[in-house]
Design an enzyme around this catalytic site. Structure first.
Site, PDB file in Angstrom:
ATOM      1  N   CYS A  86      24.864  13.968  21.697  1.00 19.29           N
ATOM      2  CA  CYS A  86      25.471  12.784  21.181  1.00 19.29           C
ATOM      3  C   CYS A  86      26.145  12.306  19.783  1.00 19.29           C
ATOM      4  O   CYS A  86      27.143  12.574  20.086  1.00 19.29           O
ATOM      5  CB  CYS A  86      23.783  12.431  20.896  1.00 19.29           C
ATOM      6  SG  CYS A  86      23.747  10.655  20.814  1.00 19.29           S
ATOM      7  N   HIS A 194      21.323  14.843  26.377  1.00 16.08           N
ATOM      8  CA  HIS A 194      20.792  15.845  25.428  1.00 16.08           C
ATOM      9  C   HIS A 194      20.068  16.500  26.287  1.00 16.08           C
ATOM     10  O   HIS A 194      18.910  16.932  26.634  1.00 16.08           O
ATOM     11  CB  HIS A 194      19.196  14.689  24.577  1.00 16.08           C
ATOM     12  CG  HIS A 194      20.337  13.909  23.303  1.00 16.08           C
ATOM     13  ND1 HIS A 194      19.675  14.599  22.104  1.00 16.08           N
ATOM     14  CD2 HIS A 194      19.972  12.589  23.401  1.00 16.08           C
ATOM     15  CE1 HIS A 194      20.901  13.399  21.380  1.00 16.08           C
ATOM     16  NE2 HIS A 194      20.335  12.397  22.532  1.00 16.08           N
ATOM     17  N   GLU A 196      18.955  19.508  24.564  1.00 11.71           N
ATOM     18  CA  GLU A 196      17.809  20.139  23.879  1.00 11.71           C
ATOM     19  C   GLU A 196      16.649  19.613  24.155  1.00 11.71           C
ATOM     20  O   GLU A 196      15.530  20.274  24.057  1.00 11.71           O
ATOM     21  CB  GLU A 196      18.295  20.413  22.221  1.00 11.71           C
ATOM     22  CG  GLU A 196      18.161  19.387  21.845  1.00 11.71           C
ATOM     23  CD  GLU A 196      19.088  17.673  22.138  1.00 11.71           C
ATOM     24  OE1 GLU A 196      19.032  16.821  21.221  1.00 11.71           O
ATOM     25  OE2 GLU A 196      20.422  17.884  22.879  1.00 11.71           O
TER      26      GLU A 196
END
Length: 227
Positions: A86, A194, A196
Site C-alpha cells: 500500500c 494487504h 499482513e
C-alpha cells in the site's frame, strides 16, 4: 529470519506487519523508526501501509526522500528481499525502486474491502508457496491505488514476468489489472492489497501468510542451506 518493519510518521499498518511476522509466521520482527534505522542486522525489509507524512505532495513522496530509503536502495542492490504494501508500494515507486506511479482510484473514493487476486507469477521468492494462477483473497484499503505506467513499461513488465498479482475484478482502474509488481532482480515487491491483514482465518482470509512463508523458505534455501 529477522524482518525490519520501517515506521514513518503516519504509518498505521506497521503493527499489522509486526504481528503477521512475529505471531502468524513465527519469525523475528522489529519496528524500526525511520530516523534511527541501521539495517545491518536484518534479513528482509517491510514497508507498511498508512499515510506517511500525511500523503503531502503525493503518497509516499516525502518518505521516499528520507535517509533510510538510501539504505533500502543499497540493500535492494545487494539482493535483500524488500516488500512494500500500500503506502509502502507508493514509497517504492516514488524512490524509483519500482517503475510506474499511483493515481487516484478511478471513482475518486477511498476503498476498503476484500478483493480477489490472481497469482500471475508464482516463480518469485514472494510467491513460491502459491499455485500458478491461484485465486486468493486479500483486503485493500487505499484512495490512491490506481497503478499507472506507459505502454513501453507495461510491455516490459509483461515480458519479464514482473507482474506478480492481478486483480480478478479491477476495483481502482489499475493498468493491466495490476495489483503487485516486482523489480527485474526479483527481490523488491510492491503491492496495494494487504497480505499482513490476511494471515489468520479469523481475519477473513489466511491467503497472505503464504507470501511471508515464501520469503522465509527462499531465505533458508539461499542463505541457511547455502544453495
Amino acid at each position: 529470519m529477522k524482518f525490519a518493519v520501517i515506521v514513518f510518521p503516519g504509518s498505521n499498518c506497521d503493527r499489522d506487519m509486526y504481528h503477521a511476522v512475529q505471531d502468524s509466521l513465527g519469525e523475528e520482527a522489529k519496528l524500526v523508526w525511520y530516523e534511527d534505522a541501521d539495517l545491518v542486522e536484518f534479513d528482509a525489509i517491510l514497508l507498511p501501509g498508512g499515510f506517511s507524512y500525511g500523503d503531502y505532495l503525493r503518497s509516499g513522496a516525502i518518505a521516499a526522500t528520507s535517509n533510510i530509503v538510501n539504505q533500502i536502495k543499497q540493500k535492494a542492490s545487494e539482493g535483500m528481499p524488500i516488500l512494500g504494501v500500500c503506502n509502502g508500494f507508493q514509497v517504492l515507486l516514488e524512490s524509483g525502486l519500482l517503475p510506474g506511479a499511483m493515481l487516484r482510484n478511478k471513482k475518486l473514493k477511498f476503498m476498503c474491502h476484500q478483493e480477489e487476486l490472481v497469482v500471475e507469477n508464482n516463480q518469485t521468492q514472494f510467491t513460491s508457496s502459491y499455485e500458478e494462477k491461484e485465486t486468493i483473497s486479500l483486503p485493500i484499503a487505499h484512495g490512491e491505488g490506481n497503478y499507472y505506467c506507459d505502454e513501453k513499461v507495461l510491455a516490459e513488465l509483461e515480458a519479464n514476468g514482473q507482474i506478480v498479482f492481478r486483480y480478478a475484478d479491477n476495483p481502482n482502474g489499475s493498468v493491466g489489472d495490476i495489483a503487485g509488481i516486482i523489480n527485474e532482480q526479483g527481490n523488491v515487491l510492491g503491492m496495494m492489497p494487504h497480505p499482513e491483514r490476511a494471515t489468520e482465518a479469523v481475519l477473513g482470509s489466511d491467503d497472505g501468510l503464504k507470501l511471508f512463508k515464501s520469503v522465509v523458505n527462499h531465505w533458508r534455501e539461499a542463505y541457511v542451506a547455502g544453495v
